[in-house]
Design an enzyme around this catalytic site. Structure first.
Site, PDB file in Angstrom:
ATOM      1  N   LYS A 268      48.325  69.063 -54.373  1.00 33.27           N
ATOM      2  CA  LYS A 268      46.917  68.688 -54.206  1.00 33.27           C
ATOM      3  C   LYS A 268      46.163  68.636 -55.531  1.00 33.27           C
ATOM      4  CE  LYS A 268      46.549  69.748 -49.367  1.00 33.27           C
ATOM      5  NZ  LYS A 268      47.868  70.363 -49.074  1.00 33.27           N
TER       6      LYS A 268
HETATM    7  C1  LIG Z   1      48.762  69.777 -48.135  1.00 35.76           C
HETATM    8  C2  LIG Z   1      50.200  70.083 -48.199  1.00 35.76           C
HETATM    9  C3  LIG Z   1      51.145  69.375 -47.414  1.00 35.76           C
HETATM   10  C4  LIG Z   1      50.734  68.313 -46.425  1.00 35.76           C
HETATM   11  O1  LIG Z   1      50.319  67.122 -47.056  1.00 35.76           O
HETATM   12  P1  LIG Z   1      49.447  66.036 -46.247  1.00 35.76           P
HETATM   13  O2  LIG Z   1      49.000  65.059 -47.274  1.00 35.76           O
HETATM   14  O3  LIG Z   1      48.308  66.797 -45.641  1.00 35.76           O
HETATM   15  O4  LIG Z   1      50.340  65.421 -45.218  1.00 35.76           O
HETATM   16  C5  LIG Z   1      52.475  69.696 -47.572  1.00 35.76           C
HETATM   17  N1  LIG Z   1      52.888  70.649 -48.430  1.00 35.76           N
HETATM   18  C6  LIG Z   1      52.017  71.347 -49.205  1.00 35.76           C
HETATM   19  C7  LIG Z   1      52.542  72.394 -50.118  1.00 35.76           C
HETATM   20  C8  LIG Z   1      50.647  71.093 -49.120  1.00 35.76           C
HETATM   21  O5  LIG Z   1      49.788  71.812 -49.881  1.00 35.76           O
END
Ligand SMILES: *Cc1c(COP(=O)(O)O)cnc(C)c1O
Length: 461
Positions: free
Chosen positions: A112
Site C-alpha cells: 500500500k
Molecule cells: C491490502 C492488502 C491486500 C489486498 O489488496 P486489495 O488491493 O485490497 O485486493 C493483500 N495483502 C496485503 C498485505 C495488503 O495489505
C-alpha cells in the site's frame, strides 16, 4: 481525460476533482471515460528507464492538463526516493519462468506504500495549487492506517485522523502508526471493534457540521490515483522479466480487488496479460464470484492474512461496471439488489466477460502455512501469509508464459505466523526495529461518535 462515476456515466469530472473527493457523491467509484494505450515497445527499448520515469509515462495519461510532465516526474522521483530497494519493486526469479514481484520495500513494508506515498504527494500538489487544505479520516485494522499516516505525515495542508480498535491490531501495526511524531497525525484508539471504527468514519463523512468546517477526504474509499499508481509496477515487472515476446500471468492476493484491478487495466493499456489469478483466503467471495458467479456475502472470518479478511470488495464495482459495458443504470440495479439480498447471481454476459480475464482460487490458512514452509524449504524464500496465498497458485502453474506472483507484505510484519510455519523468526528490517522501541502517541476514546467528532474539531484549528 474526464471521469464518470460507476453509478452515473453522464458525470464529467477532471482528475484534480476526483482525487480530492475520492468517492463519488452518488456512492459510486470514479472511472476514466477512455482507456489510454501505452507504447510498450518504446518502454522496452529504453534500457535505462527508471521507476519514476515509468510512473510518469503511465500516470500522465490520466491527469489531463492538471499537471505538467516535468512536475509529475519530480513528484514521482520524490515519491519513490523513500523506498529502500534500488529497483523499488524487484522481480525475483525463483525457478525457470516463475517469479515473485516484491512490493514491500516502502516505508511501512506493505504494497500500500506504492499507491499511498504517491497519493500523499499528489494531494499536496493539488492542495498547494488551489491553496486548500483537507482532513483525511479513516479506520484501519492494520496496514492501511500506517501506510496512509506515513504518506501524509509532515504535509502542510493535510491533517490525518486514524481510528484503530484498541488492542485489536498487532503490536507492530499499531506502533507503525503511533510512533510517527508529526504534528499533523492523530491516532485514536477506540474502545471497540474495527467495524465500530468504520461506522464512526462513515457517520463523520455525512456529518454536516464537520463538513462545514473542513474538506474531508477518505483513505479507504477507493481513490483512482491509487489504482493508476499500482498499475506502474505491473509494467515494471514485465520489463524485468526479460523474455519480452511472451505473455504474462499475474497472481494477486486479493481483498478489496484494487491491486488485481490495477493489473487488469495494465492489460487494457497494452501489457500482454494472459490471465490474472485472484488469490483469496477463506473469505472467498471473489473466488466464488469468478469461478461460478456466486456473489453472496458470508460472515467475515479471521485468518492469518488479515488484510484480505474482507467480504465486500469495493473495487469490484469498477470491474462490474466495465463488464456491463459501462451501463450505470444496470449497475445501480445490480448493486441495489446485492445490498438488499446480500447476494447476486452473476450469469451470462457478465460472468463470461469476467472469465475472459480472471481465474481464481481460495487458499485456506493451513494451505497458506504449508506454502510458507514449502517455499522456505525449496527456495530458501520466506514469504508473509498474504504472499503465500499467491505462491500456492504459482507452484501449481505449468505453462510456457511468464508467471509472476505478488509479494504484498514483508514477512517480519507477521512474525507469529512465520514462526509457526517454519520455526524461525524472519529478520527484521532496521527501521522496524527502531519503531518497536520508540515512544507511542495516541488518544484513547470510547466508541462514541460525538466524542470523536469533538476531538477532531478541537484539533482542526
Ligand atoms: C491490502 C492488502 C491486500 C489486498 O489488496 P486489495 O488491493 O485490497 O485486493 C493483500 N495483502 C496485503 C498485505 C495488503 O495489505
Amino acid at each position: 481525460m474526464k471521469y464518470c462515476s460507476t453509478r452515473n456515466s453522464n458525470l464529467e469530472k477532471s482528475f484534480d476533482e476526483i482525487i480530492i473527493e475520492g468517492l463519488a457523491q452518488d456512492g459510486g467509484l470514479y472511472m476514466p471515460k477512455e482507456w489510454p494505450k501505452i507504447d510498450l515497445n518504446k518502454i522496452l527499448n529504453n534500457k535505462s528507464i527508471t521507476y519514476p520515469e515509468l510512473a510518469k509515462i503511465i500516470i500522465k495519461n490520466y491527469v489531463g492538463n492538471t499537471i505538467k510532465d516535468s512536475e509529475l516526474l519530480e513528484i514521482a522521483e520524490n515519491t519513490y526516493e523513500v523506498f529502500s530497494h534500488k529497483k523499488i519493486a524487484p522481480l525475483i526469479n525463483i525457478e525457470n519462468n516463475k517469479f515473485i514481484l516484491e512490493l514491500f520495500h516502502g516505508p511501512t513494508y506493505a504494497f500500500k506504500d506504492y499507491p499511498l506515498q504517491m497519493l500523499g504527494n499528489l494531494f499536496q500538489y493539488y492542495l498547494n495549487q488551489k491553496d486548500k487544505s483537507i482532513t483525511v479520516i479513516g479506520a484501519t485494522s492494520g496496514d492501511t492506517g500506517s501506510a496512509a499516516i506515513d504518506a501524509c505525515k509532515d504535509k502542510e495542508n493535510i491533517k490525518i485522523f486514524i481510528l484503530h480498535p484498541k488492542n485489536k491490531t498487532s503490536d507492530i501495526q499499531r506502533k507503525q502508526m503511533t510512533t510517527i511524531k508529526s504534528s499533523n497525525v492523530y491516532n485514536i484508539a477506540i474502545n471497540g471493534t474495527f467495524d465500530d471504527c468504520q461506522n464512526i468514519i462513515k457517520k463523520l463523512f455525512v456529518s454536516d457540521d464537520l463538513r462545514s468546517k473542513t474538506t474531508l477526504s477518505a483513505i479507504n474509499s477507493i481513490n483512482w490515483a491509487r489504482i493508476i499508481s499500482q498499475s506502474v509496477y505491473f509494467f515494471w515487472a514485465y520489463i524485468q522479466a526479460a523474455q519480452y515476446n511472451k505473455k504474462v500471468n499475474f497472481i494477486v492476493p486479493t481483498g478489496n480487488f484494487g491491486n488485481v484491478y490495477a493489473a487488469h487495466i495494465s492489460g487494457t493499456m497494452g501489457l500482454p496479460i494472459e490471465k490474472l489469478y485472484v488469490a483469496t483466503n477463506s473469505n472467498d467471495i471473489m473466488h466464488r464470484t469468478i469461478s461460478n458467479g456466486d456473489m453472496s456475502l458470508k460472515d467475515v472470518k479471521s485468518t492469518i492474512s488479515p488484510s484480505m479478511d474482507i467480504q465486500i470488495s469495493s473495487n469490484f464495482e469498477r470491474q462490474l461496471f466495465e463488464s456491463m459495458n459501462y451501463n450505470s443504470t444496470e449497475l445501480n440495479q445490480l448493486m441495489l439488489s446485492f445490498t438488499k439480498n446480500k447476494k447476486y447471481d452473476l450469469q451470462g454476459k457478465i460472468h463470461n466477460n469476467l472469465k475472459l480475464y480472471y481465474k481464481s482460487k481460495g487458499v485456506n490458512d493451513s494451505i497458506t502455512s504449508e506454502t510458507i514452509k514449502i517455499f522456505y524449504d525449496k527456495y530458501n524464500y520466506i514469504s508473509d501469509p498474504h504472499t503465500a496465498t499467491s505462491l500456492n497458485i504459482l507452484s501449481e502453474l505449468n505453462n510456457q508464459d511468464i508467471n509472476i506472483a505478488l509479494a504484498c507484505a514483508h514477512p517480519s510484519k507477521f512474525p507469529d505466523s512465520i514462526e509457526k510455519s517454519i520455526g524461525i523468526l524472519p529478520e527484521q528490517p532496521k527501521n522496524l526495529k527502531k519503531i518497536l522501541d520508540s515512544k507511542e502517541k495516541y488518544i484513547n476514546l470510547d466508541n462514541n461518535l460525538s466524542e470523536v467528532k469533538e476531538y477532531i474539531v478541537e484539533n482542526l484549528i
